[in-house]
Design an enzyme around this catalytic site. Structure first.
Site, PDB file in Angstrom:
ATOM      1  N   HIS A  84       5.113 -24.186   5.766  1.00  0.00           N
ATOM      2  CA  HIS A  84       6.569 -24.217   5.606  1.00  0.00           C
ATOM      3  C   HIS A  84       7.206 -25.436   6.268  1.00  0.00           C
ATOM      4  CE1 HIS A  84       6.540 -22.241   9.626  1.00  0.00           C
ATOM      5  NE2 HIS A  84       7.708 -22.823   9.768  1.00  0.00           N
ATOM      6  N   HIS A 129       0.876 -27.333  11.282  1.00  0.00           N
ATOM      7  CA  HIS A 129       2.198 -27.951  11.416  1.00  0.00           C
ATOM      8  C   HIS A 129       2.129 -29.370  11.987  1.00  0.00           C
ATOM      9  CE1 HIS A 129       3.639 -24.156  10.283  1.00  0.00           C
ATOM     10  NE2 HIS A 129       3.896 -23.629  11.446  1.00  0.00           N
ATOM     11  N   ASP A 134      -3.290 -22.170  15.793  1.00  0.00           N
ATOM     12  CA  ASP A 134      -2.083 -21.598  15.206  1.00  0.00           C
ATOM     13  C   ASP A 134      -1.076 -22.656  14.802  1.00  0.00           C
ATOM     14  OD1 ASP A 134      -0.355 -19.398  14.481  1.00  0.00           O
ATOM     15  OD2 ASP A 134       0.806 -19.814  16.286  1.00  0.00           O
ATOM     16  N   ARG A 169       0.810  -1.225   0.000  1.00  0.00           N
ATOM     17  CA  ARG A 169       0.000   0.000   0.000  1.00  0.00           C
ATOM     18  C   ARG A 169       0.836   1.265   0.000  1.00  0.00           C
ATOM     19  NH1 ARG A 169      -4.188  -1.151   4.801  1.00  0.00           N
ATOM     20  NH2 ARG A 169      -2.250  -1.918   5.739  1.00  0.00           N
ATOM     21  N   GLU A 229       8.604 -23.611  21.491  1.00  0.00           N
ATOM     22  CA  GLU A 229       9.141 -22.293  21.177  1.00  0.00           C
ATOM     23  C   GLU A 229       9.547 -21.577  22.465  1.00  0.00           C
ATOM     24  OE1 GLU A 229       7.003 -20.448  17.489  1.00  0.00           O
ATOM     25  OE2 GLU A 229       5.454 -21.221  18.825  1.00  0.00           O
ATOM     26  N   LYS A 239       4.429 -21.864  23.691  1.00  0.00           N
ATOM     27  CA  LYS A 239       5.337 -20.717  23.691  1.00  0.00           C
ATOM     28  C   LYS A 239       5.922 -20.512  25.083  1.00  0.00           C
ATOM     29  CE  LYS A 239       3.249 -18.356  19.772  1.00  0.00           C
ATOM     30  NZ  LYS A 239       4.430 -18.592  18.916  1.00  0.00           N
ATOM     31  N   LYS A 281      10.789 -28.541   5.157  1.00  0.00           N
ATOM     32  CA  LYS A 281      11.979 -28.866   5.936  1.00  0.00           C
ATOM     33  C   LYS A 281      12.529 -30.230   5.523  1.00  0.00           C
ATOM     34  CE  LYS A 281      10.792 -25.976   9.912  1.00  0.00           C
ATOM     35  NZ  LYS A 281      11.996 -25.136   9.833  1.00  0.00           N
ATOM     36  N   LYS A 324      -0.709 -20.060   5.307  1.00  0.00           N
ATOM     37  CA  LYS A 324      -1.541 -20.447   6.444  1.00  0.00           C
ATOM     38  C   LYS A 324      -1.578 -19.271   7.422  1.00  0.00           C
ATOM     39  CE  LYS A 324       1.262 -21.215  10.194  1.00  0.00           C
ATOM     40  NZ  LYS A 324       0.999 -20.856  11.594  1.00  0.00           N
TER      41      LYS A 324
END
Length: 484
Positions: A174, A236, A231, A45, A212, A336, A178, A144
């Protein structure tokens, strides 16, 4: 066929493009794998010309491309492919400028990469069609998460399907790019040693962990409405599970592989309000320390105060109801602010029914450990004789590394390099099919509904640990433990 390709990135100045897509495309150029790319056209934008965009891309690549890979000559060739055009994705009038640029030097194939909010996917596709930008050989890549639940995913798929056929739609995850994830099929179907024991006769349990260290900083608006289940598990973890559990495909054709993955997802036993307590754990990180650094809890971070029903950790006990896996629990966990960052698959084999060794507690089982990140390795954990002159044979654990091929040392690539190359070449093997994504959402929706009906609480855990104690109990009640 080696037709030239114009790659158009919607969200071309955004975080994903800056950190992953543009560096991956640079690496493809460095390796001589981008000969088919005619132009890389970023949209956004902001008002700027292509030269300004190239200068910004140059500065960003200095951060996100390893110093050892930087080559000024490669950059000078790469930057000639970079272009920028201002497009507000929701404004149909802006697409005329993009179409003019595409028509100024027509490439036989146009690849549209949608690195935007999923809610814009249908709008972008519709505007591209109305502006005459979509050709017979055009393709689209969808990032995603594809929707927030089954209903929204289905709606997005319908909108995209109005413009692009299924054979031209590339839904990206993604994790599938891998190396070690792809290696699952090679290990399973290329080794007569392992293939016969990949079933419930020999496998005791399977564990899939995606841990994570980071919190959810910078993603407050998104994460507060999403949580770890949507998420991470929906895409995944379920993608990894389907590769581990799938039946041998009839060939390596993308359709045959994806057929088998969908069958696994359809066999997942629903988690209901009646069994949600025994089969699932929700958690949310409190204050603590990660790598010796004090960090705040999820609800202490200002933008997340209204997210007390959001989980930042989830552990599940999944069951696959088919002949191969009946009775084998698949333990999934992700979170997380955990103690360390890593992703791995652990295939734990059953114990021997009898041991000849007096000192053998029969607790050290054979395991195949597939590490996805931070390093990508595969190792087989087994037992042999402990060296020594004692009269009794004593056992010791040994680890056989299956990925230490000297010829491959130093050979690595980012998952986006693999997936972008496949999208450019039209190979859908590592991309998700529509029914695959929707089947995964159907299972996730059943868990969310079960949590709501059963009132499943969100349990706190200290940052820097491996989640709430209930996650340990989830496995311990079956006489097992998480592999650490």
């Amino acid at each position: 066929m080696n037709d030239k390709v114009d790659l158009v990135i919607f969200g071309g100045t955004g975080d994903l493009s800056t950190r992953k897509l543009l560096p991956a495309l640079y690496q493809l150029h460095r390796h001589g794998l981008a000969e088919r790319l005619q132009r890389i056209i970023a949209t956004g934008r902001r008002e700027m010309d292509s030269e300004t965009f190239r200068n910004e891309a140059h500065a960003n690549l200095q951060t996100f491309v390893p110093a050892k890979d930087w080559d000024t000559a490669v950059w000078e060739g790469y930057c000639q492919h970079l272009h920028y055009v201002r497009v507000d994705a929701s404004d149909g009038g802006d697409y005329e400028n993009l179409t003019q640029l595409l028509n100024a030097d027509v490439a036989p194939i146009r690849l549209f990469y949608l690195a935007t909010l999923p809610a814009l996917y249908g709008t972008i596709c519709s505007h591209l069609q109305q502006a005459g930008a979509v050709q017979e050989q055009s393709r689209v890549v969808l990032e995603k998460p594809l929707g927030h639940d089954l209903a929204s995913c289905h709606e997005i798929n319908l909108q995209v399907a109005d413009v692009f056929g299924e054979e031209d739609t590339f839904r990206i995850d993604h994790y599938l790019g891998k190396e070690t994830v792809q290696n699952v099929m090679a290990v399973r179907f290329g080794n007569p040693l392992l293939h016969p024991v990949w079933n419930n006769t020999f496998v005791d349990n399977v564990q899939i962990t995606v841990a994570e260290e980071i919190g959810v900083e910078g993603r407050g608006d998104y994460y507060a409405k999403t949580g770890a289940l949507r998420d991470m598990v929906q895409n995944h973890l379920l993608q990894v599970l389907s590769l581990v559990a799938m039946e041998p495909p009839t060939s390596l054709d993308p359709t045959d592989i994806r057929d088998e993955k969908v069958k696994v997802l359809r066999c997942l036993e629903p988690i209901t309000a009646d069994n949600a307590k025994e089969r699932s754990v929700r958690g949310r990180y409190d204050a603590g320390a990660v790598r010796g650094e004090a960090v705040k809890g999820f609800l202490e971070e200002a933008e997340y105060k209204d997210a007390d029903a959001t989980e930042t950790f989830v552990a599940l006990k999944a069951s696959i109801n088919n002949w191969r896996w009946a009775g084998v629990p698949f333990y999934l966990r992700t979170g997380k602010r955990l103690s360390r960052r890593y992703s791995e698959i652990v295939i734990e084999f059953k114990k021997l029914s009898f041991s000849l060794f007096a000192n053998d507690p029969n607790e050290l089982t054979n395991k195949l450990v597939i590490r996805i990140q931070p390093e990508e390795t595969i190792s087989l954990h087994t037992l042999n004789k402990k060296p020594g002159l004692t009269r009794k044979l004593r056992l010791q654990p040994v680890e056989l590394h299956l990925t230490e091929d000297p010829a491959q040392k130093g050979v690595s690539y980012d998952a986006y390099e693999r997936l972008l190359l496949d999208a450019i070449n039209g190979d859908q093997t590592l991309f998700m099919r529509r029914d695959e994504v929707e089947t995964a959402w159907r299972w996730i929706d059943s868990i969310i509904a079960a949590w709501e009906e059963a009132g499943t609480p969100v349990k706190p855990y200290n940052s820097g640990t491996m989640g709430p104690g209930a996650a340990t109990a989830l496995v311990a009640v079956d006489g097992r433990s998480w592999y650490e």
